[in-house]
Design a protein around this motif. Structure first.
Motif, short mmCIF file in Angstrom:
data_model
loop_
_atom_site.label_atom_id
_atom_site.label_comp_id
_atom_site.label_asym_id
_atom_site.label_seq_id
_atom_site.Cartn_x
_atom_site.Cartn_y
_atom_site.Cartn_z
N VAL A 38 0.64 -0.73 0.37
CA VAL A 38 0.28 -0.27 -0.17
C VAL A 38 1.08 0.83 0.02
O VAL A 38 0.74 2.63 -0.73
CB VAL A 38 -0.81 0.30 1.24
N LEU A 39 1.94 1.22 0.94
CA LEU A 39 2.57 2.45 0.59
C LEU A 39 3.09 2.48 -0.76
O LEU A 39 3.48 3.63 -0.68
CB LEU A 39 3.69 2.66 1.98
N ILE A 40 3.66 2.18 -1.57
CA ILE A 40 4.66 1.50 -2.17
C ILE A 40 3.64 2.35 -3.46
O ILE A 40 3.98 3.00 -4.56
CB ILE A 40 5.37 0.38 -2.84
N LEU A 41 1.99 1.85 -3.87
CA LEU A 41 1.51 2.30 -4.25
C LEU A 41 0.64 3.63 -4.99
O LEU A 41 0.71 4.01 -5.39
CB LEU A 41 0.09 1.19 -4.59
N ASN A 42 0.95 3.71 -3.03
CA ASN A 42 -0.28 5.08 -2.44
C ASN A 42 1.56 6.02 -2.24
O ASN A 42 1.40 6.04 -1.30
CB ASN A 42 -1.18 5.02 -1.98
N PRO A 43 1.72 6.80 -2.89
CA PRO A 43 3.08 7.88 -1.85
C PRO A 43 2.19 8.79 -1.40
O PRO A 43 2.86 9.17 -0.96
CB PRO A 43 4.01 8.03 -3.58
#
Length: 69
Positions: A38-43
């Protein structure tokens, strides 16, 4: 003179061996994986989670660019 013969040992039984994992052995790695995904896909979440630390923000931006190409 004759050589002594050795008998084969009996195969190990698996009756007493527990093969089940505790719930946390599956849940914690899954939670960590989903959180990082989630952190990678939503900066925007990554920047909020970093507290404004530029090093962490740049790291997440770099990872985002790496996965986008």
């Amino acid at each position: 003179m004759s050589a002594p013969t050795h008998t084969r040992p009996h195969p190990a039984t698996r009756a007493g061996v527990g093969s089940r994992l505790p719930w946390w052995a599956v849940a914690l790695p899954t939670l960590a994986f989903v959180t990082l995904l989630v952190l990678i896909l939503n900066p925007s979440d990554a920047q909020a989670a970093s507290g404004g630390d530029p090093l962490i923000t740049h790291l997440f931006a770099w990872l985002r660019q790496l996965t986008a190409h």
